[in-house]
Motif scaffolding. Structure first.
Motif, PDB file in Angstrom:
ATOM      1  N   MET A 137       0.824  -1.185   0.000  1.00  0.00           N
ATOM      2  CA  MET A 137       0.000   0.000   0.000  1.00  0.00           C
ATOM      3  C   MET A 137       0.863   1.242   0.000  1.00  0.00           C
ATOM      4  O   MET A 137       1.810   1.352   0.766  1.00  0.00           O
ATOM      5  N   ALA A 138       0.569   2.201  -0.830  1.00  0.00           N
ATOM      6  CA  ALA A 138       1.341   3.432  -0.890  1.00  0.00           C
ATOM      7  C   ALA A 138       0.776   4.442   0.081  1.00  0.00           C
ATOM      8  O   ALA A 138      -0.400   4.770   0.064  1.00  0.00           O
ATOM      9  N   ASP A 139       1.610   4.954   0.977  1.00  0.00           N
ATOM     10  CA  ASP A 139       1.178   5.982   1.904  1.00  0.00           C
ATOM     11  C   ASP A 139       1.007   7.310   1.184  1.00  0.00           C
ATOM     12  O   ASP A 139       1.610   7.562   0.151  1.00  0.00           O
ATOM     13  N   ASP A 140       0.187   8.167   1.782  1.00  0.00           N
ATOM     14  CA  ASP A 140       0.050   9.523   1.267  1.00  0.00           C
ATOM     15  C   ASP A 140       1.414  10.190   1.348  1.00  0.00           C
ATOM     16  O   ASP A 140       1.994  10.297   2.424  1.00  0.00           O
ATOM     17  N   PRO A 141       1.987  10.644   0.241  1.00  0.00           N
ATOM     18  CA  PRO A 141       3.355  11.151   0.247  1.00  0.00           C
ATOM     19  C   PRO A 141       3.557  12.409   1.059  1.00  0.00           C
ATOM     20  O   PRO A 141       4.681  12.780   1.350  1.00  0.00           O
ATOM     21  N   GLN A 142       2.483  13.091   1.457  1.00  0.00           N
ATOM     22  CA  GLN A 142       2.660  14.353   2.168  1.00  0.00           C
ATOM     23  C   GLN A 142       2.558  14.213   3.677  1.00  0.00           C
ATOM     24  O   GLN A 142       2.896  15.124   4.409  1.00  0.00           O
ATOM     25  N   ARG A 143       2.026  13.102   4.185  1.00  0.00           N
ATOM     26  CA  ARG A 143       1.795  12.992   5.611  1.00  0.00           C
ATOM     27  C   ARG A 143       2.113  11.576   6.085  1.00  0.00           C
ATOM     28  O   ARG A 143       1.494  10.626   5.653  1.00  0.00           O
ATOM     29  N   ASN A 144       3.047  11.429   7.009  1.00  0.00           N
ATOM     30  CA  ASN A 144       3.282  10.142   7.641  1.00  0.00           C
ATOM     31  C   ASN A 144       4.034  10.392   8.939  1.00  0.00           C
ATOM     32  O   ASN A 144       5.249  10.483   8.956  1.00  0.00           O
ATOM     33  N   PHE A 145       3.299  10.557  10.046  1.00  0.00           N
ATOM     34  CA  PHE A 145       3.935  10.944  11.293  1.00  0.00           C
ATOM     35  C   PHE A 145       4.835   9.850  11.838  1.00  0.00           C
ATOM     36  O   PHE A 145       5.816  10.126  12.501  1.00  0.00           O
ATOM     37  N   CYS A 189      -3.546   0.585   8.552  1.00  0.00           N
ATOM     38  CA  CYS A 189      -2.945   1.024   7.294  1.00  0.00           C
ATOM     39  C   CYS A 189      -3.669   2.237   6.721  1.00  0.00           C
ATOM     40  O   CYS A 189      -3.058   3.092   6.071  1.00  0.00           O
ATOM     41  N   SER A 190      -4.964   2.343   6.953  1.00  0.00           N
ATOM     42  CA  SER A 190      -5.728   3.494   6.488  1.00  0.00           C
ATOM     43  C   SER A 190      -5.796   4.583   7.556  1.00  0.00           C
ATOM     44  O   SER A 190      -5.751   5.778   7.250  1.00  0.00           O
ATOM     45  N   LEU A 191      -5.885   4.161   8.815  1.00  0.00           N
ATOM     46  CA  LEU A 191      -6.044   5.114   9.905  1.00  0.00           C
ATOM     47  C   LEU A 191      -4.871   6.071  10.018  1.00  0.00           C
ATOM     48  O   LEU A 191      -5.057   7.271  10.250  1.00  0.00           O
ATOM     49  N   GLN A 192      -3.652   5.558   9.839  1.00  0.00           N
ATOM     50  CA  GLN A 192      -2.485   6.430  10.015  1.00  0.00           C
ATOM     51  C   GLN A 192      -2.457   7.557   8.993  1.00  0.00           C
ATOM     52  O   GLN A 192      -1.969   8.641   9.271  1.00  0.00           O
ATOM     53  N   ARG A 193      -3.041   7.337   7.812  1.00  0.00           N
ATOM     54  CA  ARG A 193      -3.098   8.401   6.803  1.00  0.00           C
ATOM     55  C   ARG A 193      -4.046   9.511   7.244  1.00  0.00           C
ATOM     56  O   ARG A 193      -3.802  10.691   6.979  1.00  0.00           O
ATOM     57  N   VAL A 194      -5.125   9.128   7.913  1.00  0.00           N
ATOM     58  CA  VAL A 194      -6.067  10.118   8.431  1.00  0.00           C
ATOM     59  C   VAL A 194      -5.434  10.885   9.589  1.00  0.00           C
ATOM     60  O   VAL A 194      -5.497  12.109   9.655  1.00  0.00           O
TER      61      VAL A 194
END
Length: 267
Positions: A1-9, A192-197
């Motif tokens: 799964m590709a993370d959102d490239p702008q946000r990954n704490f 996997c989806s929650l961390q993007r939010v």
């Protein structure tokens, strides 16, 4: 799964405390210059020392709670984090009342359970939970009560038929707003989806929560249109299928950008 490239704490946090091998994008470096969770000191040379102090503080709080018999070796880790948070925030209940968590405590426990899926080390996990919860309440505490109205507004723009169905069935005011907005989808979306939010929330926007809720409603509108009892709607939304959540979050981010120029988006 590709993370959102702008946000990954997570990648930012682990990289800055010395755990190499987790990719950190340049756009993220720009975002985290201000250290949005307040976990890391500004000077990298002091990270190890501060880390050791925080570990000692964690152990001191843990020992104090054990001595006061608020926790034991059998206490679930999430409840340990709750008691630690209450002790530090001076809201620790009496022992006789400690076995009855209220709704706010349930919100904390849900976020804690989700954070445990993201972070392995208990010390790091507690500090992230503590800072996430404090930041959320400080920045967005006044805005959260208004999020259901914002959701209604955007749903009227995107799918008025569904909005009318939810109103007519009595489900609109019984949607799982606590799960969505106070718990930031902890217990609803997989990690996997929650961390993007959460990356978006940490970076300064609680309005992303509205658009995730909106996209959930849009994605399952056919199912929801076929449910005429509010309790059926709530039961389904509290247990949405987990295999499609990454696509839902991606579409929610697109909607977030679509409406980002409007005045109502300012929350």
């Amino acid at each position: 799964m590709a993370d959102d490239p702008q946000r990954n704490f997570r990648s930012a946090y682990y990289e800055k405390v010395g755990f190499r091998g987790v990719e950190e994008k340049k756009s993220l470096e720009i975002l985290l210059k201000d250290n949005p969770l307040g976990i890391l000191p500004p000077h990298s040379d002091s990270h190890a020392l501060v880390g050791s102090y925080r570990k000692e503080q964690y152990q001191d709080i843990l020992q104090a709670l054990e001595v006061m018999r608020y926790i034991s070796s059998s206490t679930p880790s999430t409840h340990v984090y709750l008691r630690m948070f209450q002790l530090e925030s001076q809201t620790l209940p009496r022992c006789s009342e400690a076995s009855l968590p209220d709704e706010e405590n349930e919100d904390f426990l849900s976020i804690s359970r989700a954070m445990e899926e993201i972070v392995d080390d208990p010390v790091d996990c507690y500090w992230l939970i503590k800072c996430f919860v404090n930041q959320f309440h400080t920045k967005f505490g006044d805005s959260v009560p208004h999020l259901p109205k914002s959701l209604e507004h955007y749903l009227s723009q995107e799918e008025p038929r569904l909005l009318n169905h939810l109103k007519n069935s009595g489900a609109l005011h019984q949607l799982p707003y606590s799960l969505w907005f106070r718990r930031c989808f902890a217990g609803c979306l997989p990690e996997c989806s929650l961390q993007r939010v959460w990356d978006k929330v940490i970076s300064g926007s609680c309005k992303i929560l509205v658009f995730v809720a909106l996209e959930i409603l849009l994605s399952y509108k056919i199912v929801l249109m076929g449910i005429n009892r509010p309790e059926g709607v709530v039961k389904f939304l509290c247990n949405i299928p987990q295999e499609n959540t990454d696509a839902i979050v991606t579409k929610a981010i697109d909607l977030w950008h679509k409406y980002s120029g409007t005045l109502i988006h300012a929350i």
